[in-house]
Design an enzyme around this catalytic site. Structure first.
Site, PDB file in Angstrom:
ATOM      1  N   HIS A  18      -1.214 -34.145 -57.519  1.00  0.00           N
ATOM      2  CA  HIS A  18      -0.315 -35.218 -57.937  1.00  0.00           C
ATOM      3  C   HIS A  18      -0.657 -35.698 -59.348  1.00  0.00           C
ATOM      4  O   HIS A  18      -1.789 -35.577 -59.817  1.00  0.00           O
ATOM      5  CB  HIS A  18      -0.403 -36.393 -56.966  1.00  0.00           C
ATOM      6  CG  HIS A  18      -1.764 -37.055 -56.948  1.00  0.00           C
ATOM      7  ND1 HIS A  18      -2.171 -37.953 -57.905  1.00  0.00           N
ATOM      8  CD2 HIS A  18      -2.804 -36.903 -56.104  1.00  0.00           C
ATOM      9  CE1 HIS A  18      -3.408 -38.347 -57.645  1.00  0.00           C
ATOM     10  NE2 HIS A  18      -3.821 -37.726 -56.560  1.00  0.00           N
ATOM     11  N   GLU A 102      -5.597 -36.951 -48.944  1.00  0.00           N
ATOM     12  CA  GLU A 102      -6.861 -36.964 -49.683  1.00  0.00           C
ATOM     13  C   GLU A 102      -8.005 -37.368 -48.750  1.00  0.00           C
ATOM     14  O   GLU A 102      -7.792 -38.023 -47.721  1.00  0.00           O
ATOM     15  CB  GLU A 102      -6.753 -37.931 -50.865  1.00  0.00           C
ATOM     16  CG  GLU A 102      -8.008 -38.046 -51.718  1.00  0.00           C
ATOM     17  CD  GLU A 102      -8.440 -36.739 -52.385  1.00  0.00           C
ATOM     18  OE1 GLU A 102      -8.835 -35.813 -51.643  1.00  0.00           O
ATOM     19  OE2 GLU A 102      -8.394 -36.671 -53.622  1.00  0.00           O
TER      20      GLU A 102
END
Length: 205
Positions: A18, A102
């Protein structure tokens, strides 16, 4: 170290981290916290979207040939939607994969390492000695992250574009390339490059 046979031979796994968030810019531990992209992060996502078609063409693929998968966190979803838009695709034509979140930092999330050195210096030293195995309070270790990413990777049967996180990229490096656990957590994870995993190797584009 010889990597396990976990990515099927010939399968192309294109990983895009990202784009930048304000917490990335401030070097705050982000993990499972849902922090949005900033403007620089959006420009990074556009850059990667612009490069993707050429990247796929190098390997004889096009954007219609691949599966599209993202972490459910909003910074990954927005990056994916920008990347798809740059390639003339409908923004929502991808699926979410919970196992690509994550690594969780638990009680450490939102802090910088200098702050944590003041709060819990012993734990910071323990993390420095074994970053792969270290478990922040209420969080996950890289070993925990490996187990969920490996479970997902074992199901991968077709070429895929994946948008997720720096920790996931490092674990993929360990699983696919065979990078030792002592080295993988320190690998740079650029937000303005595309990583192509294939046949036991990786190339940054």
């Amino acid at each position: 170290m010889t990597p396990p046979e976990i990515l099927r031979p010939g399968v192309l796994l294109i990983h895009i981290r990202h784009g930048q968030t304000d917490w990335n810019a401030e070097e705050r531990l982000q993990g499972e916290t849902d922090v949005p992209l900033n403007d620089h992060g959006r420009s990074q996502a556009r850059r990667n979207g612009d490069r993707l078609a050429d990247c796929l063409a190098r390997f004889g693929r096009c954007v219609g040939d691949v599966d599209w998968v993202a972490s459910p966190l909003s910074r990954a979803r927005e990056t994916m939607e920008i990347v798809r838009g740059e390639n003339g695709l409908e923004a929502d034509g991808y699926r979410l994969e919970e196992r690509l979140r994550e690594v969780a930092f638990g009680q450490w999330r939102g802090h910088t390492i200098p702050e944590l050195k003041q709060i819990d210096p012993d734990a910071v030293r323990a993390r420095r000695r074994d970053k792969w195995g270290f478990l922040p309070p209420g969080g996950e270790s890289y070993g925990d992250l490996k187990r969920r990413v490996a479970g997902w990777l074992a199901t991968l049967e077709r070429d895929s574009v994946v948008v997720s996180h720096g920790g996931v990229y490092r674990v993929l490096h360990h699983l696919v390339v065979g990078t030792p656990t002592a080295e993988a957590p320190a690998l740079p994870a650029p937000q303005d490059r595309i990583a192509v995993f294939r046949d036991g190797g990786v190339e940054l584009i």
